[in-house]
Enzyme design. Structure first.
Site, PDB file in Angstrom:
ATOM      1  N   ILE A  18       0.816  -1.221   0.000  1.00 22.23           N
ATOM      2  CA  ILE A  18       0.000   0.000   0.000  1.00 22.23           C
ATOM      3  C   ILE A  18       0.846   1.266   0.000  1.00 22.23           C
ATOM      4  O   ILE A  18       0.301   2.367  -0.070  1.00 22.23           O
ATOM      5  CB  ILE A  18      -0.975   0.029   1.197  1.00 22.23           C
ATOM      6  CG1 ILE A  18      -0.218  -0.088   2.525  1.00 22.23           C
ATOM      7  CG2 ILE A  18      -2.021  -1.050   1.067  1.00 22.23           C
ATOM      8  CD1 ILE A  18      -1.118   0.037   3.751  1.00 22.23           C
ATOM      9  N   GLY A  22      11.212   5.998   1.531  1.00 26.82           N
ATOM     10  CA  GLY A  22      12.608   6.095   1.159  1.00 26.82           C
ATOM     11  C   GLY A  22      13.400   4.840   1.452  1.00 26.82           C
ATOM     12  O   GLY A  22      14.299   4.478   0.711  1.00 26.82           O
ATOM     13  N   ASP A 135       9.868  15.874  10.494  1.00 23.85           N
ATOM     14  CA  ASP A 135       9.528  15.492   9.112  1.00 23.85           C
ATOM     15  C   ASP A 135       8.031  15.677   8.871  1.00 23.85           C
ATOM     16  O   ASP A 135       7.397  14.861   8.217  1.00 23.85           O
ATOM     17  CB  ASP A 135       9.937  14.038   8.854  1.00 23.85           C
ATOM     18  CG  ASP A 135       9.925  13.700   7.358  1.00 23.85           C
ATOM     19  OD1 ASP A 135      10.030  14.627   6.538  1.00 23.85           O
ATOM     20  OD2 ASP A 135       9.793  12.509   7.022  1.00 23.85           O
TER      21      ASP A 135
END
Length: 659
Positions: A18, A22, A135
């Site tokens: 799904i 990285g 992030d």
């Protein structure tokens, strides 16, 4: 990549891939013990022996598992199986915020605030635990089908209470959302997360991130050199108070930003308040300081060659040793420009030096599009290059298992031996058919064609649907199909059908009733004497002939009772007629949904008195709700009247009206 049906750790049955990040793949799996769906993040094989990346992967699990909050993705299990590092998370049935914005833009301001409130609530808890996400981006925020927001991917989060992660000059997180201090290589703080939250709020309001560029370096430079583009120039209807939340959160100097996520949330929640309508534009108190300028970490190589979309999915930079502290210049404003210029100058010199100082031969990447992976590998080997990471991506134009593009792209100059990444087509992706009923045809057609569907139109009249609205669609809403191979036929209303009334003069009551049933109108019968129209024929109608009406409208016709009888003055009947008594009674008729046809009850009323024969229909009509009838009876002395009311063929009132 794990195959469908693979049983991980003898517990988690892989259902499908799904997502790809990285350094890890995310699968939907079935927990066969607890019988529930879960999401499993598995570190890719090529990274399993990379100790720093393994530590980062484990850090994500540890950082997230310590945070229990309804708006943070829960970690259910952390382990290793056959050399594979993996973590098990709750499965969120929905999409990420980036896709949600693309599919739902423009989003109402109340919905924008609701989404942001959930994100802010999650980050508030993280900051309370001294965990900085570092992030935050729309791809790392999930939205369930019920609208619940979940923050995910604490993979590069840092804990302020731990000394293990203290290096600076690390450019981590997606460059479109990165704070100026991170872009310059400084340590991330809670205010760095607040900056990223401001970028996410900007994206929710405008549909796009504020800064774009050809390279990661150019985007990073904009974060500390350029002001955030004005939201109100794009959308003048946005109140200044809401834009001010974005401006304060994304101030270049962390001192100008909100002191905490709680403070930002409180300001956002009141942004649409009437008391803040005339609020002035926010102006930061501090200017960007020249002595804060540092050299941006090297972003050349693979990251510099990625497309903008691919860069959004990649964490940039590597950790380096902290530089020596620079002396503060006296002329800050002049040196700020000098410093920024030097950043670009030395970066360019560094890149050029890397190219020409290399001992390897420079080679042009061949065009690998539409080749199989094996064919692409053969070409790369022949050119002195190697195959790097291989990713899959849905594509409706490139055949399954063929190369969509390479990374770096074709004709890029690289050194001999460079690994070239490949994006392989996994075939066309499936698209959910949207619900288009009652939508405007032109707007629905545009939405479908943008999604790749072929659209056909079928016109049809309607009794209830307005013109140009969709009545039906050939493919059911929610069905997953290949848009490029699917044609959807939309049945579109041409408007409610109009009926031009026929002249019913001279018609018999039965003929008029047959006509009414044929064209779909309701007929009400009245009776009156007429010297010119024979008994039983229609004298007049309302509305008149040639008037346009809609199906279901009511038309009243007056039927002749013949000539009014005359009486001798000595006649007892005349005496009797003059002594007639008028009695009015009310009759409440309930609407019955069980017997209704097309939402209507058919009502027939029969009246018996001096003027009406109880065998003849007195009134005939249809009702859609309860209705009260006031009936006047003309009764001769010593006589009674009668009334019978029929609803949908069943007699519901049958009684004598006493004089």
């Amino acid at each position: 990549m794990l195959e469908k049906g693979y049983l991980l750790a003898k517990r988690y049955k892989i259902m499908k891939l799904i997502g790809r990040g990285g350094m890890a793949d995310v699968y939907l799996a079935q927990d066969i013990i607890l019988e529930r769906h879960v999401a499993i993040k598995v570190m890719r094989g090529e990274f399993q022996n990379n100790s720093p990346l393994v530590r980062r992967f484990q850090r994500e699990a540890i950082a997230t598992s310590e945070l229990s909050h309804p708006n943070i993705v829960s970690i259910l299990d952390i382990s290793e199986s056959q050399g594979m590092q993996y973590l098990v998370m709750e499965y969120i049935d929905g999409s990420n915020l980036k896709d949600y914005i693309k599919e739902n833009y423009p989003i109402s301001m109340n919905k924008v605030i609701n989404i942001m409130d959930q994100i802010l609530s999650a980050i508030k808890l993280a900051h309370q635990h001294e965990v900085i996400h570092r992030d935050l981006k729309s791809q790392n925020i999930l939205i369930s089908q019920t609208g619940v927001v979940k923050v995910a991917d604490f993979g590069i989060a840092i804990s302020l209470g731990k000394n293990a992660v203290t290096q600076t000059n690390s450019l981590l997180g997606s460059v479109h959302y990165i704070s100026p201090e991170q872009a310059k290589g400084s340590m991330a703080t809670k205010q760095s997360d607040i900056y990223s939250l401001g970028i996410i709020l900007y994206e929710l309001i405008t549909g796009n991130v504020p800064f774009g560029g050809e390279t990661a370096v150019s985007i990073a430079l904009k974060h500390f050199q350029e002001n955030i583009p004005s939201i109100r120039k794009i959308h003048p209807e946005i109140p200044q108070s809401l834009e001010n939340v974005v401006l304060k959160a994304t101030s270049k100097d962390p001192e100008d930003r909100y002191n905490s996520v709680s403070e930002m949330k409180a300001d956002l929640d009141s942004a649409l308040s009437a008391s803040r309508v005339n609020e002035p534009k926010y102006e930061p108190a501090h200017a960007l300081k020249a002595d804060d300028t540092k050299v941006i970490p090297d972003l050349s190589g693979h990251v510099a060659n990625l497309t903008e979309e691919e860069r959004e999915e990649t964490d940039h930079g590597v950790e380096k040793e902290a530089p020596q502290e620079e002396q503060k210049p006296k002329k800050r404003h002049v040196l700020w420009f000098v410093g920024a210029g030097l950043v670009l100058f030395f970066l360019i010199i560094f890149l050029v030096f890397k190219v020409f100082a290399s001992n390897g031969t420079m080679i042009s990447v061949p065009n690998l599009e539409n080749l199989t992976q094996e064919e692409a590998q053969s070409q790369l080997t022949a050119q002195g290059l190697a195959v790097g990471a291989v990713d899959e991506q849905n594509n409706s134009t490139v055949e399954k298992d063929k190369v969509i593009r390479s990374m770096p792209s074709a004709n890029t100059q690289v050194r001999s031996g460079t690994k070239i990444g490949l994006i392989i087509s996994s075939g066309p992706g499936l698209t959910a058919v949207p619900n288009l009923v009652n939508q405007n045809y032109d707007q629905a057609k545009e939405v479908l064609e943008k999604a790749g569907f072929t659209v056909q139109r079928k016109d049809q009249t309607s009794d209830s649907v307005d013109k140009d609205l969709i009545m039906a669609q050939s493919e059911p809403a929610g069905k997953q199909v290949d848009a490029s191979k699917t044609t959807i036929t939309l049945t579109v209303s041409t408007g409610v059908q109009k009926i031009k009334l026929r002249d019913l003069s001279g018609y018999s009551e039965k003929s008029a009733r047959d006509y009414a049933n044929e064209v779909g109108i309701n007929l009400t019968i009245k009776q009156d004497y007429s010297d010119n129209t024979p008994e039983g024929q229609i004298i007049s109608q309302n509305p008149n002939a040639q008037v346009e009406v809609k199906k279901g409208d009511n038309v009243t016709v007056t039927v002749s009772r013949g000539k009014e009888p005359t009486y001798d003055s000595s006649s007892s009947s005349q005496s009797s007629s003059s002594n007639n008594k008028l009695i009015t009674q009310s009759f409440e008729i309930d609407y019955n949904d069980d017997t209704a046809v097309n939402g209507k009850n058919h009502i027939q009323i029969y009246v018996g008195d001096s003027l009406n024969n109880s065998r003849n229909l007195y009134r005939d009509e249809q009702i859609t709700q309860d209705k009260n009838y006031n009936i006047t009876f003309n009764l001769a002395p010593n006589t009674n009247g009668s009334i019978r009311i029929v609803r949908d063929g069943e007699t519901i009132i049958n009684q004598t009206v006493k004089n």
